[in-house]
Scaffold this motif. Structure first.
Motif, PDB file in Angstrom:
ATOM      1  N   ASP A  94     -29.652  37.042 -59.195  1.00  0.00           N
ATOM      2  CA  ASP A  94     -29.479  37.184 -57.777  1.00  0.00           C
ATOM      3  C   ASP A  94     -28.800  35.735 -57.174  1.00  0.00           C
ATOM      4  N   LEU A  95     -29.269  34.746 -57.763  1.00  0.00           N
ATOM      5  CA  LEU A  95     -28.846  33.359 -57.403  1.00  0.00           C
ATOM      6  C   LEU A  95     -27.285  33.346 -57.512  1.00  0.00           C
ATOM      7  N   TYR A  96     -26.662  33.902 -58.798  1.00  0.00           N
ATOM      8  CA  TYR A  96     -25.248  33.545 -59.024  1.00  0.00           C
ATOM      9  C   TYR A  96     -24.504  34.905 -58.386  1.00  0.00           C
ATOM     10  N   THR A  97     -25.091  35.679 -57.670  1.00  0.00           N
ATOM     11  CA  THR A  97     -24.427  36.509 -57.199  1.00  0.00           C
ATOM     12  C   THR A  97     -24.295  36.692 -55.708  1.00  0.00           C
ATOM     13  N   GLY A  98     -25.201  35.755 -55.380  1.00  0.00           N
ATOM     14  CA  GLY A  98     -25.415  35.463 -53.848  1.00  0.00           C
ATOM     15  C   GLY A  98     -24.363  34.452 -53.106  1.00  0.00           C
ATOM     16  N   GLY A 155     -26.840  31.152 -72.518  1.00  0.00           N
ATOM     17  CA  GLY A 155     -26.233  32.520 -72.211  1.00  0.00           C
ATOM     18  C   GLY A 155     -26.381  33.351 -71.217  1.00  0.00           C
ATOM     19  N   LEU A 156     -27.766  33.237 -70.807  1.00  0.00           N
ATOM     20  CA  LEU A 156     -28.393  34.142 -69.696  1.00  0.00           C
ATOM     21  C   LEU A 156     -27.658  33.427 -68.307  1.00  0.00           C
ATOM     22  N   LEU A 157     -27.592  32.033 -68.025  1.00  0.00           N
ATOM     23  CA  LEU A 157     -26.882  31.618 -67.103  1.00  0.00           C
ATOM     24  C   LEU A 157     -25.519  31.711 -67.152  1.00  0.00           C
ATOM     25  N   ASP A 158     -24.690  31.806 -68.354  1.00  0.00           N
ATOM     26  CA  ASP A 158     -23.295  32.091 -68.190  1.00  0.00           C
ATOM     27  C   ASP A 158     -23.066  33.474 -67.696  1.00  0.00           C
ATOM     28  N   MET A 159     -24.027  34.334 -68.387  1.00  0.00           N
ATOM     29  CA  MET A 159     -23.820  35.530 -67.805  1.00  0.00           C
ATOM     30  C   MET A 159     -23.881  35.919 -66.567  1.00  0.00           C
ATOM     31  N   ALA A 160     -25.048  35.260 -65.818  1.00  0.00           N
ATOM     32  CA  ALA A 160     -25.329  35.335 -64.338  1.00  0.00           C
ATOM     33  C   ALA A 160     -24.102  34.849 -63.680  1.00  0.00           C
ATOM     34  N   ARG A 161     -23.354  33.728 -64.257  1.00  0.00           N
ATOM     35  CA  ARG A 161     -22.127  33.476 -63.736  1.00  0.00           C
ATOM     36  C   ARG A 161     -20.865  34.507 -63.368  1.00  0.00           C
ATOM     37  N   GLY A 162     -20.866  35.205 -64.799  1.00  0.00           N
ATOM     38  CA  GLY A 162     -19.959  35.826 -64.969  1.00  0.00           C
ATOM     39  C   GLY A 162     -20.006  37.076 -64.065  1.00  0.00           C
ATOM     40  N   LEU A 163     -21.219  37.426 -63.834  1.00  0.00           N
ATOM     41  CA  LEU A 163     -21.603  38.758 -62.937  1.00  0.00           C
ATOM     42  C   LEU A 163     -21.209  38.185 -61.381  1.00  0.00           C
ATOM     43  N   GLY A 164     -21.370  36.910 -61.197  1.00  0.00           N
ATOM     44  CA  GLY A 164     -20.933  36.704 -59.965  1.00  0.00           C
ATOM     45  C   GLY A 164     -19.536  36.621 -59.572  1.00  0.00           C
ATOM     46  N   LEU A 165     -18.753  35.970 -60.643  1.00  0.00           N
ATOM     47  CA  LEU A 165     -17.444  36.283 -60.391  1.00  0.00           C
ATOM     48  C   LEU A 165     -16.887  37.756 -60.194  1.00  0.00           C
ATOM     49  N   ALA A 166     -17.518  38.760 -61.207  1.00  0.00           N
ATOM     50  CA  ALA A 166     -17.265  40.054 -60.955  1.00  0.00           C
ATOM     51  C   ALA A 166     -17.565  40.648 -59.651  1.00  0.00           C
ATOM     52  N   SER A 167     -18.489  40.142 -59.175  1.00  0.00           N
ATOM     53  CA  SER A 167     -19.007  40.714 -57.751  1.00  0.00           C
ATOM     54  C   SER A 167     -18.493  40.160 -56.527  1.00  0.00           C
ATOM     55  N   LEU A 168     -17.170  39.412 -56.534  1.00  0.00           N
ATOM     56  CA  LEU A 168     -16.464  38.870 -55.697  1.00  0.00           C
ATOM     57  C   LEU A 168     -15.750  39.971 -55.248  1.00  0.00           C
ATOM     58  N   LEU A 169     -14.894  40.705 -56.135  1.00  0.00           N
ATOM     59  CA  LEU A 169     -13.842  41.756 -55.459  1.00  0.00           C
ATOM     60  C   LEU A 169     -14.286  43.119 -55.662  1.00  0.00           C
ATOM     61  N   THR A 170     -15.459  43.403 -56.260  1.00  0.00           N
ATOM     62  CA  THR A 170     -15.863  44.822 -56.373  1.00  0.00           C
ATOM     63  C   THR A 170     -17.191  44.875 -56.173  1.00  0.00           C
ATOM     64  N   ASP A 171     -17.903  46.139 -55.898  1.00  0.00           N
ATOM     65  CA  ASP A 171     -19.139  46.289 -55.656  1.00  0.00           C
ATOM     66  C   ASP A 171     -19.673  47.017 -57.105  1.00  0.00           C
ATOM     67  N   ASP A 172     -20.110  46.308 -58.026  1.00  0.00           N
ATOM     68  CA  ASP A 172     -20.412  46.640 -59.279  1.00  0.00           C
ATOM     69  C   ASP A 172     -21.819  46.715 -59.748  1.00  0.00           C
ATOM     70  N   ARG A 173     -22.779  46.934 -58.705  1.00  0.00           N
ATOM     71  CA  ARG A 173     -24.193  46.594 -58.752  1.00  0.00           C
ATOM     72  C   ARG A 173     -24.836  47.688 -59.851  1.00  0.00           C
ATOM     73  N   GLU A 174     -24.054  48.980 -60.248  1.00  0.00           N
ATOM     74  CA  GLU A 174     -24.518  50.139 -61.322  1.00  0.00           C
ATOM     75  C   GLU A 174     -24.328  49.255 -62.822  1.00  0.00           C
ATOM     76  N   ARG A 175     -23.222  48.833 -62.776  1.00  0.00           N
ATOM     77  CA  ARG A 175     -23.027  48.078 -64.002  1.00  0.00           C
ATOM     78  C   ARG A 175     -23.700  46.755 -64.295  1.00  0.00           C
TER      79      ARG A 175
END
Length: 201
Positions: A94-98, A155-175
């Motif tokens: 949530d921190l990295y996707t906010g 790896g957890l922190l890197d994964m969270a950052r990656g999800l944050g980047l992915a969420s910038l352009l699309t709503d990918d909450r399900e994935r």
């Protein structure tokens, strides 16, 4: 006289916080180019002169804003102490996707082409990154002397950052939720294995 001085200090601190909140919001919503000093002053409800009294340069304002919001959200994350690995993993994501991550990303991009901004952002992000790692270790009760644990936390922190980047352009909450559930299993498995190790190494 002392009471008046205290009042001015309190009022000044409140104005400074309001400016940093407004700057972080503008950066997240408008990006670096759209987040001018005038726009931030208007959003915060103060004059441009008052803003520059607290933050003499644009770089001062936005690096302070990102650090201010990061400290506030880190404090909120630490409130998950004892909540279990699942809650912690979700909290980190949530921190990295906010809004904080969005604001930080705009600052990173600006720093890549603004020489006067780059060293400040590099130092700031290094400090925020170290704090994020330390907080994750504490919340997860991770023993980094156990082989593989440090890498899983990072790896957890890197994964969270990656999800944050992915969420910038699309709503990918399900994935994103599927990925997060998998990472909860990974974290629980690694931490559980570490806790059960007789030698602790």
């Amino acid at each position: 006289m002392a009471a008046m001085t205290d009042y001015r200090l309190v009022r000044g601190a409140a104005t400074r916080r309001r400016l940093m909140d407004a700057a972080a919001e503008c950066l997240a919503e408008l990006g670096w180019a759209g987040s001018t000093v005038a726009v931030v002053a208007t959003r915060a409800g103060v004059s441009r002169g008052a803003l520059q009294h607290h933050f003499p340069t644009r770089e001062d304002l936005f690096t302070s804003a990102v650090e201010h919001v990061a400290e506030r959200q880190s404090a909120a994350l630490r409130g998950l102490a004892g909540a279990g690995a699942g809650a912690v993993v979700h909290g980190i994501v949530d921190l990295y996707t906010g809004p904080l991550f969005r604001a930080s990303l705009h600052l990173w991009v600006a720093a890549s082409t603004e020489p006067q901004l780059r060293p400040r952002v590099v130092e700031l992000e290094s400090r925020i990154g170290r704090e994020a790692h330390r907080t994750a270790v504490e919340l997860l009760g991770a023993n980094e002397s156990v082989p593989g644990v440090r890498e899983v936390v990072q790896g957890l922190l890197d994964m969270a950052r990656g999800l944050g980047l992915a969420s910038l352009l699309t709503d990918d909450r399900e994935r994103r939720e599927r990925v997060v559930r998998r990472w909860v299993s990974i974290v629980e498995g690694v931490l559980g294995a570490g806790e059960s190790s007789p030698s602790g190494v």
